[in-house]
Design a protein around this motif. Structure first.
Motif, PDB file in Angstrom:
ATOM      1  N   GLY A  40       0.802  -1.218   0.000  1.00 54.71           N
ATOM      2  CA  GLY A  40       0.000   0.000   0.000  1.00 54.71           C
ATOM      3  C   GLY A  40       0.831   1.262   0.000  1.00 54.71           C
ATOM      4  N   ILE A  41       2.153   1.126   0.007  1.00 52.85           N
ATOM      5  CA  ILE A  41       3.046   2.277   0.027  1.00 52.85           C
ATOM      6  C   ILE A  41       3.474   2.616  -1.399  1.00 52.85           C
ATOM      7  N   GLY A  42       3.246   3.854  -1.804  1.00 52.68           N
ATOM      8  CA  GLY A  42       3.692   4.294  -3.120  1.00 52.68           C
ATOM      9  C   GLY A  42       5.211   4.408  -3.159  1.00 52.68           C
ATOM     10  N   ASN A  43       5.737   4.607  -4.343  1.00 53.42           N
ATOM     11  CA  ASN A  43       7.180   4.711  -4.513  1.00 53.42           C
ATOM     12  C   ASN A  43       7.696   6.027  -3.914  1.00 53.42           C
ATOM     13  N   PRO A  44       8.508   5.975  -2.838  1.00 50.34           N
ATOM     14  CA  PRO A  44       9.036   7.201  -2.249  1.00 50.34           C
ATOM     15  C   PRO A  44      10.283   7.713  -2.961  1.00 50.34           C
ATOM     16  N   GLY A  45      10.711   6.997  -4.004  1.00 48.91           N
ATOM     17  CA  GLY A  45      11.931   7.352  -4.711  1.00 48.91           C
ATOM     18  C   GLY A  45      11.972   8.778  -5.222  1.00 48.91           C
ATOM     19  N   PRO A  46      10.935   9.241  -5.959  1.00 50.44           N
ATOM     20  CA  PRO A  46      10.984  10.615  -6.469  1.00 50.44           C
ATOM     21  C   PRO A  46      11.149  11.652  -5.360  1.00 50.44           C
ATOM     22  N   VAL A  75      22.717  26.606   3.193  1.00 46.92           N
ATOM     23  CA  VAL A  75      22.302  25.244   2.873  1.00 46.92           C
ATOM     24  C   VAL A  75      21.972  24.441   4.124  1.00 46.92           C
ATOM     25  N   VAL A  76      22.299  24.944   5.311  1.00 42.48           N
ATOM     26  CA  VAL A  76      22.120  24.170   6.540  1.00 42.48           C
ATOM     27  C   VAL A  76      20.666  23.735   6.734  1.00 42.48           C
ATOM     28  N   GLY A  77      19.722  24.671   6.613  1.00 44.08           N
ATOM     29  CA  GLY A  77      18.313  24.327   6.777  1.00 44.08           C
ATOM     30  C   GLY A  77      17.853  23.300   5.770  1.00 44.08           C
ATOM     31  N   MET A  78      18.263  23.482   4.516  1.00 47.32           N
ATOM     32  CA  MET A  78      17.903  22.537   3.466  1.00 47.32           C
ATOM     33  C   MET A  78      18.520  21.172   3.742  1.00 47.32           C
ATOM     34  N   ALA A  79      19.736  21.163   4.246  1.00 49.04           N
ATOM     35  CA  ALA A  79      20.410  19.901   4.528  1.00 49.04           C
ATOM     36  C   ALA A  79      19.723  19.132   5.646  1.00 49.04           C
ATOM     37  N   ILE A  80      19.176  19.854   6.624  1.00 50.93           N
ATOM     38  CA  ILE A  80      18.490  19.183   7.724  1.00 50.93           C
ATOM     39  C   ILE A  80      17.145  18.619   7.282  1.00 50.93           C
ATOM     40  N   PHE A  81      16.330  19.465   6.650  1.00 54.37           N
ATOM     41  CA  PHE A  81      14.951  19.079   6.369  1.00 54.37           C
ATOM     42  C   PHE A  81      14.739  18.502   4.971  1.00 54.37           C
ATOM     43  N   GLY A  82      15.531  18.941   4.000  1.00 51.99           N
ATOM     44  CA  GLY A  82      15.391  18.427   2.642  1.00 51.99           C
ATOM     45  C   GLY A  82      16.244  17.197   2.421  1.00 51.99           C
ATOM     46  N   GLY A  83      17.531  17.428   2.236  1.00 51.48           N
ATOM     47  CA  GLY A  83      18.435  16.308   2.003  1.00 51.48           C
ATOM     48  C   GLY A  83      18.497  15.353   3.172  1.00 51.48           C
ATOM     49  N   GLY A  84      18.255  15.847   4.398  1.00 51.39           N
ATOM     50  CA  GLY A  84      18.353  14.998   5.574  1.00 51.39           C
ATOM     51  C   GLY A  84      17.072  14.269   5.912  1.00 51.39           C
ATOM     52  N   LEU A  85      16.120  14.959   6.517  1.00 45.75           N
ATOM     53  CA  LEU A  85      14.901  14.330   7.010  1.00 45.75           C
ATOM     54  C   LEU A  85      14.076  13.693   5.896  1.00 45.75           C
ATOM     55  N   THR A  86      13.891  14.410   4.795  1.00 51.71           N
ATOM     56  CA  THR A  86      13.059  13.879   3.703  1.00 51.71           C
ATOM     57  C   THR A  86      13.648  12.607   3.123  1.00 51.71           C
ATOM     58  N   GLN A  87      14.958  12.593   2.903  1.00 51.20           N
ATOM     59  CA  GLN A  87      15.586  11.382   2.371  1.00 51.20           C
ATOM     60  C   GLN A  87      15.525  10.236   3.375  1.00 51.20           C
ATOM     61  N   PHE A  88      15.703  10.541   4.644  1.00 49.01           N
ATOM     62  CA  PHE A  88      15.656   9.496   5.667  1.00 49.01           C
ATOM     63  C   PHE A  88      14.270   8.854   5.707  1.00 49.01           C
ATOM     64  N   ILE A  89      13.233   9.679   5.610  1.00 47.80           N
ATOM     65  CA  ILE A  89      11.866   9.151   5.575  1.00 47.80           C
ATOM     66  C   ILE A  89      11.662   8.286   4.340  1.00 47.80           C
ATOM     67  N   ALA A  90      12.165   8.751   3.190  1.00 43.06           N
ATOM     68  CA  ALA A  90      12.058   7.966   1.960  1.00 43.06           C
ATOM     69  C   ALA A  90      12.721   6.604   2.139  1.00 43.06           C
ATOM     70  N   GLY A  91      13.874   6.587   2.801  1.00 42.20           N
ATOM     71  CA  GLY A  91      14.565   5.329   3.048  1.00 42.20           C
ATOM     72  C   GLY A  91      13.757   4.397   3.917  1.00 42.20           C
ATOM     73  N   MET A  92      13.114   4.928   4.956  1.00 37.08           N
ATOM     74  CA  MET A  92      12.289   4.091   5.830  1.00 37.08           C
ATOM     75  C   MET A  92      11.102   3.508   5.081  1.00 37.08           C
ATOM     76  N   TRP A  93      10.549   4.264   4.144  1.00 33.26           N
ATOM     77  CA  TRP A  93       9.416   3.761   3.362  1.00 33.26           C
ATOM     78  C   TRP A  93       9.836   2.724   2.326  1.00 33.26           C
ATOM     79  N   GLU A  94      11.106   2.750   1.946  1.00 35.35           N
ATOM     80  CA  GLU A  94      11.575   1.764   0.976  1.00 35.35           C
ATOM     81  C   GLU A  94      11.692   0.366   1.601  1.00 35.35           C
ATOM     82  N   PHE A  95      11.931   0.287   2.904  1.00 33.55           N
ATOM     83  CA  PHE A  95      12.099  -1.020   3.544  1.00 33.55           C
ATOM     84  C   PHE A  95      10.869  -1.914   3.397  1.00 33.55           C
ATOM     85  N   PRO A  96       9.652  -1.451   3.713  1.00 30.72           N
ATOM     86  CA  PRO A  96       8.492  -2.333   3.544  1.00 30.72           C
ATOM     87  C   PRO A  96       8.183  -2.661   2.088  1.00 30.72           C
ATOM     88  N   ARG A  97       8.731  -1.896   1.161  1.00 37.03           N
ATOM     89  CA  ARG A  97       8.564  -2.207  -0.258  1.00 37.03           C
ATOM     90  C   ARG A  97       9.535  -3.291  -0.715  1.00 37.03           C
TER      91      ARG A  97
END
Length: 230
Positions: A40-46, A75-97
């Motif tokens: 039921g999880i869509g592709n978090p890759g994009p 870039v610090v804010g972007m690194a925390i919330f964009g490249g950091g948190l968003t990518q980490f969440i994407a990685g967690m969603w990839e595991f059940p897939r």
């Protein structure tokens, strides 16, 4: 409902509603028309790719000193919330897939960006702990070498599967190598070279992200191939 399972993870059902397929970027499982997963999880890759690409693009533009910018702290804010948190969440969603490569790569680079941003937060005390600029540069160089090695390991996983991912990780490998070398040598030109390869990396990541996003749409007007070596 009868089903057949092969050693490579291909599954089909008698009514053709479900079809799993291994594709170039590690092991990505698709269902039906390739747009949904049984979990039921869509592709978090994009999402992960766009976050990675945007953060990499911003920092790389600073590294090449675009418009005379020599301080990269924006870039610090972007690194925390964009490249950091968003990518980490994407990685967690990839595991059940079931996508081990995607889960490992997104989670790892998410951790990279969050740890990188932490270095430049004054309250972390990291920069203040190095009164000697030469020692700080060496410490940052070793930090970047570690991520250079991780990127090479990821490259080994895709080098014979996907042209797009091979180009992405090859370019990122060169960028990390240049940036690490710049810390050890103090060369501005090597830093700019790392920034140039970072910009290339960002645009390849954007391309892959758009490709995977379009593949998830039922009525997409175009398809962008990722390419295979075989």
């Amino acid at each position: 409902m009868a089903s057949n399972t092969s050693e490579k993870g291909h599954v089909s059902t008698s009514n053709n509603q479900t079809e799993y397929s291994d594709v170039e970027q590690g092991r990505v499982i698709s269902t039906g028309e390739g747009r949904a997963h049984p979990s039921g999880i869509g592709n978090p890759g994009p999402m992960g790719l766009f976050a990675f690409a945007s953060t990499t693009f911003i920092l790389s533009m600073y590294n090449v000193q675009a418009r005379g910018i020599t301080t990269s702290n924006v870039v610090v804010g972007m690194a925390i919330f964009g490249g950091g948190l968003t990518q980490f969440i994407a990685g967690m969603w990839e595991f059940p897939r079931g996508n081990v490569f995607g889960a490992t790569a997104f989670s790892s680079y998410g951790a990279f960006w969050m740890s990188y941003a932490t270095i430049f937060i004054p309250s972390s005390g990291i920069l203040a702990a190095y009164p000697d600029p030469t020692e700080l540069a060496s410490a940052l160089g070793i930090y970047l070498v570690a991520w250079l090695m991780v990127t090479i390991f990821f490259l080994l996983a895709v080098v014979n599967r996907s042209i797009a991912y091979t180009l992405l990780l090859s370019s990122l490998t060169i960028a990390f190598a240049c940036l690490a070398g710049a810390q050890f040598s103090g060369s501005v030109m090597v830093t700019k070279a790392g920034g140039a390869f970072g910009i290339i990396t960002a645009f390849i990541a954007y391309y892959i992200g758009v490709s995977e996003m379009l593949a998830a749409e039922q009525h997409a007007v175009i398809a962008l191939p990722l390419g295979t070596w075989r």
